[in-house]
Design a protein around this motif. Structure first.
Motif, PDB file in Angstrom:
ATOM      1  N   PHE A 171       0.870  -1.175   0.000  1.00 42.97           N
ATOM      2  CA  PHE A 171       0.000   0.000   0.000  1.00 42.97           C
ATOM      3  C   PHE A 171       0.907   1.225   0.000  1.00 42.97           C
ATOM      4  N   THR A 172       0.549   2.259  -0.764  1.00 42.56           N
ATOM      5  CA  THR A 172       1.377   3.462  -0.865  1.00 42.56           C
ATOM      6  C   THR A 172       0.736   4.640  -0.149  1.00 42.56           C
ATOM      7  N   TRP A 173       1.519   5.263   0.726  1.00 42.52           N
ATOM      8  CA  TRP A 173       1.121   6.546   1.305  1.00 42.52           C
ATOM      9  C   TRP A 173       1.977   7.635   0.690  1.00 42.52           C
ATOM     10  N   ILE A 174       1.340   8.605   0.062  1.00 44.19           N
ATOM     11  CA  ILE A 174       2.032   9.792  -0.434  1.00 44.19           C
ATOM     12  C   ILE A 174       1.915  10.869   0.635  1.00 44.19           C
ATOM     13  N   LEU A 175       3.054  11.277   1.189  1.00 49.22           N
ATOM     14  CA  LEU A 175       3.093  12.360   2.166  1.00 49.22           C
ATOM     15  C   LEU A 175       3.535  13.615   1.431  1.00 49.22           C
ATOM     16  N   THR A 176       2.675  14.610   1.361  1.00 48.51           N
ATOM     17  CA  THR A 176       3.001  15.823   0.619  1.00 48.51           C
ATOM     18  C   THR A 176       2.754  17.055   1.483  1.00 48.51           C
ATOM     19  N   VAL A 177       3.625  18.031   1.349  1.00 44.25           N
ATOM     20  CA  VAL A 177       3.458  19.261   2.119  1.00 44.25           C
ATOM     21  C   VAL A 177       2.129  19.925   1.767  1.00 44.25           C
ATOM     22  N   ASN A 178       1.779  19.936   0.467  1.00 44.62           N
ATOM     23  CA  ASN A 178       0.524  20.552   0.060  1.00 44.62           C
ATOM     24  C   ASN A 178      -0.008  19.890  -1.207  1.00 44.62           C
ATOM     25  N   CYS A 179      -1.286  20.086  -1.444  1.00 45.61           N
ATOM     26  CA  CYS A 179      -1.933  19.514  -2.633  1.00 45.61           C
ATOM     27  C   CYS A 179      -3.179  20.343  -2.934  1.00 45.61           C
ATOM     28  N   SER A 180      -3.379  20.673  -4.188  1.00 43.63           N
ATOM     29  CA  SER A 180      -4.532  21.499  -4.555  1.00 43.63           C
ATOM     30  C   SER A 180      -5.828  20.696  -4.484  1.00 43.63           C
ATOM     31  N   GLU A 181      -6.913  21.392  -4.207  1.00 42.95           N
ATOM     32  CA  GLU A 181      -8.229  20.751  -4.205  1.00 42.95           C
ATOM     33  C   GLU A 181      -8.555  20.211  -5.594  1.00 42.95           C
ATOM     34  N   LYS A 182      -8.088  20.919  -6.623  1.00 39.84           N
ATOM     35  CA  LYS A 182      -8.327  20.490  -8.003  1.00 39.84           C
ATOM     36  C   LYS A 182      -7.741  19.110  -8.255  1.00 39.84           C
ATOM     37  N   LEU A 183      -6.506  18.886  -7.792  1.00 36.37           N
ATOM     38  CA  LEU A 183      -5.869  17.582  -8.005  1.00 36.37           C
ATOM     39  C   LEU A 183      -6.556  16.492  -7.192  1.00 36.37           C
ATOM     40  N   LEU A 184      -6.948  16.807  -5.974  1.00 32.38           N
ATOM     41  CA  LEU A 184      -7.648  15.818  -5.150  1.00 32.38           C
ATOM     42  C   LEU A 184      -8.950  15.373  -5.823  1.00 32.38           C
ATOM     43  N   LEU A 199      -8.541   0.096  -6.032  1.00 36.16           N
ATOM     44  CA  LEU A 199      -7.685  -0.537  -7.036  1.00 36.16           C
ATOM     45  C   LEU A 199      -6.252  -0.055  -6.945  1.00 36.16           C
ATOM     46  N   PHE A 200      -6.050   1.221  -6.580  1.00 34.40           N
ATOM     47  CA  PHE A 200      -4.712   1.800  -6.570  1.00 34.40           C
ATOM     48  C   PHE A 200      -3.948   1.517  -5.284  1.00 34.40           C
ATOM     49  N   ARG A 201      -4.636   1.084  -4.232  1.00 34.02           N
ATOM     50  CA  ARG A 201      -3.970   0.802  -2.961  1.00 34.02           C
ATOM     51  C   ARG A 201      -3.092   1.992  -2.568  1.00 34.02           C
ATOM     52  N   MET A 202      -3.692   3.144  -2.485  1.00 32.81           N
ATOM     53  CA  MET A 202      -2.927   4.374  -2.288  1.00 32.81           C
ATOM     54  C   MET A 202      -3.718   5.401  -1.502  1.00 32.81           C
ATOM     55  N   GLY A 203      -3.014   6.151  -0.671  1.00 30.04           N
ATOM     56  CA  GLY A 203      -3.610   7.257   0.056  1.00 30.04           C
ATOM     57  C   GLY A 203      -2.695   8.469   0.006  1.00 30.04           C
ATOM     58  N   ILE A 204      -3.257   9.642   0.267  1.00 28.06           N
ATOM     59  CA  ILE A 204      -2.509  10.896   0.250  1.00 28.06           C
ATOM     60  C   ILE A 204      -2.690  11.588   1.591  1.00 28.06           C
ATOM     61  N   VAL A 205      -1.582  12.012   2.179  1.00 27.87           N
ATOM     62  CA  VAL A 205      -1.625  12.800   3.406  1.00 27.87           C
ATOM     63  C   VAL A 205      -1.125  14.201   3.072  1.00 27.87           C
ATOM     64  N   VAL A 206      -2.018  15.191   3.207  1.00 34.45           N
ATOM     65  CA  VAL A 206      -1.651  16.589   2.946  1.00 34.45           C
ATOM     66  C   VAL A 206      -1.261  17.204   4.291  1.00 34.45           C
ATOM     67  N   ILE A 207       0.043  17.336   4.507  1.00 33.80           N
ATOM     68  CA  ILE A 207       0.558  17.701   5.828  1.00 33.80           C
ATOM     69  C   ILE A 207       0.070  19.076   6.268  1.00 33.80           C
ATOM     70  N   SER A 208      -0.065  20.006   5.329  1.00 30.10           N
ATOM     71  CA  SER A 208      -0.511  21.349   5.694  1.00 30.10           C
ATOM     72  C   SER A 208      -1.943  21.363   6.229  1.00 30.10           C
ATOM     73  N   LYS A 209      -2.729  20.346   5.920  1.00 28.16           N
ATOM     74  CA  LYS A 209      -4.120  20.278   6.372  1.00 28.16           C
ATOM     75  C   LYS A 209      -4.269  19.590   7.731  1.00 28.16           C
ATOM     76  N   LEU A 210      -3.229  18.899   8.196  1.00 34.56           N
ATOM     77  CA  LEU A 210      -3.326  18.184   9.465  1.00 34.56           C
ATOM     78  C   LEU A 210      -3.484  19.153  10.624  1.00 34.56           C
ATOM     79  N   ILE A 211      -4.311  18.792  11.571  1.00 35.88           N
ATOM     80  CA  ILE A 211      -4.496  19.603  12.773  1.00 35.88           C
ATOM     81  C   ILE A 211      -3.250  19.482  13.647  1.00 35.88           C
ATOM     82  N   ASP A 212      -2.794  20.599  14.197  1.00 36.97           N
ATOM     83  CA  ASP A 212      -1.641  20.572  15.098  1.00 36.97           C
ATOM     84  C   ASP A 212      -2.029  19.865  16.397  1.00 36.97           C
ATOM     85  N   SER A 213      -1.354  18.765  16.676  1.00 41.28           N
ATOM     86  CA  SER A 213      -1.627  18.025  17.908  1.00 41.28           C
ATOM     87  C   SER A 213      -0.498  17.038  18.142  1.00 41.28           C
TER      88      SER A 213
END
Length: 237
Positions: free
Chosen positions: A131-144, A165-179
């Motif tokens: 399974f692939t996790w893409i960790l990205t600092v930012n990502c546009s709503e358009k691409l999502l 089918l893609f076995r993939m997720g995206i983590v947009v780090i800038s959107k994560l709540i500080d905790s």
């Protein structure tokens, strides 16, 4: 050069965080019409005591998604080509690996080429498809929206999943709540995110193995230490 430095830091960072919880492999070569590499793959070992002793919050939940995780990191905005390349790299890795595992299973069970493996054996082989996790600092709503990434409400704001089918997720780090649950991921964010996370990590108990190893990683690569207040560092650091 800057991107290369971030890439080295990312690999060392993950390896340092998860060395008590499984095996990390780096720079796995796959081949098409040009050489490609999977930056980092994590193979979990749930029998390791690190899972009970070291709580890394949301990061742990991501890394427990599957026994084998491919981790991709992008230090700015995620692009469509980045997602396509991530899918390609994983598929180029998995296709020959799957054939190899099938052949080994057939030999073990003394099956001919016309015989089929049992459903249980096929499921065991498929469980090794990463399974692939893409960790990205930012990502546009358009691409999502373009890749039909859906929010994972169970994991929280900033975490998305593509079609199964893609076995993939995206983590947009800038959107994560500080905790405290997200600070280990926030260290892979932009300068402000990383600086804040570094301060939170520094305030953890000095007995925390992962705290000491991550501070050492930051000092080693000097990636996110710029403008860090010097009172957060020891005289030696």
């Amino acid at each position: 050069m800057a991107q290369y430095k971030h890439d080295r830091f990312f690999k060392f960072y993950i390896q340092s965080l998860y060395k008590t919880k499984g095996d990390t492999q780096q720079n796995i070569q796959v081949r098409n019409d040009e050489d490609l590499e999977i930056d980092l793959m994590f193979i979990s070992d749930r029998s390791n005591p690190g899972w009970e002793q070291e709580d890394l919050g949301l990061f742990d939940l991501l890394m427990q998604e599957h026994p084998t995780i491919v981790v991709e990191h992008y230090s700015s905005y995620l692009e469509e080509t980045d997602i396509n390349k991530s899918i390609t790299r994983k598929n180029l890795y998995w296709e020959p690996k799957q054939k190899e595992l099938v052949e080994v299973a057939k030999k073990k069970q003394k099956l001919t080429s016309s015989n089929r493996l049992s459903k249980e054996t096929i499921e065991q082989i498929e469980s090794q498809n990463p399974f692939t996790w893409i960790l990205t600092v930012n990502c546009s709503e358009k691409l999502l929206k373009l890749c039909n990434a859906q929010p994972d409400l169970g994991l929280g704001i900033g975490v998305y999943r593509l079609a199964g089918l893609f076995r993939m997720g995206i983590v947009v780090i800038s959107k994560l709540i500080d905790s405290p649950e997200t600070m280990w991921l926030k260290m892979l964010g932009d300068k402000e995110s990383a600086r804040s996370a570094f301060g939170d990590i520094e305030r953890l108990s000095p007995d925390r193995r992962e705290k000491n190893d991550i501070i050492s990683a930051c000092i080693k690569y000097c990636v996110y230490l710029k403008d860090i207040p010097t009172d957060l560092l020891t005289s030696e650091e």
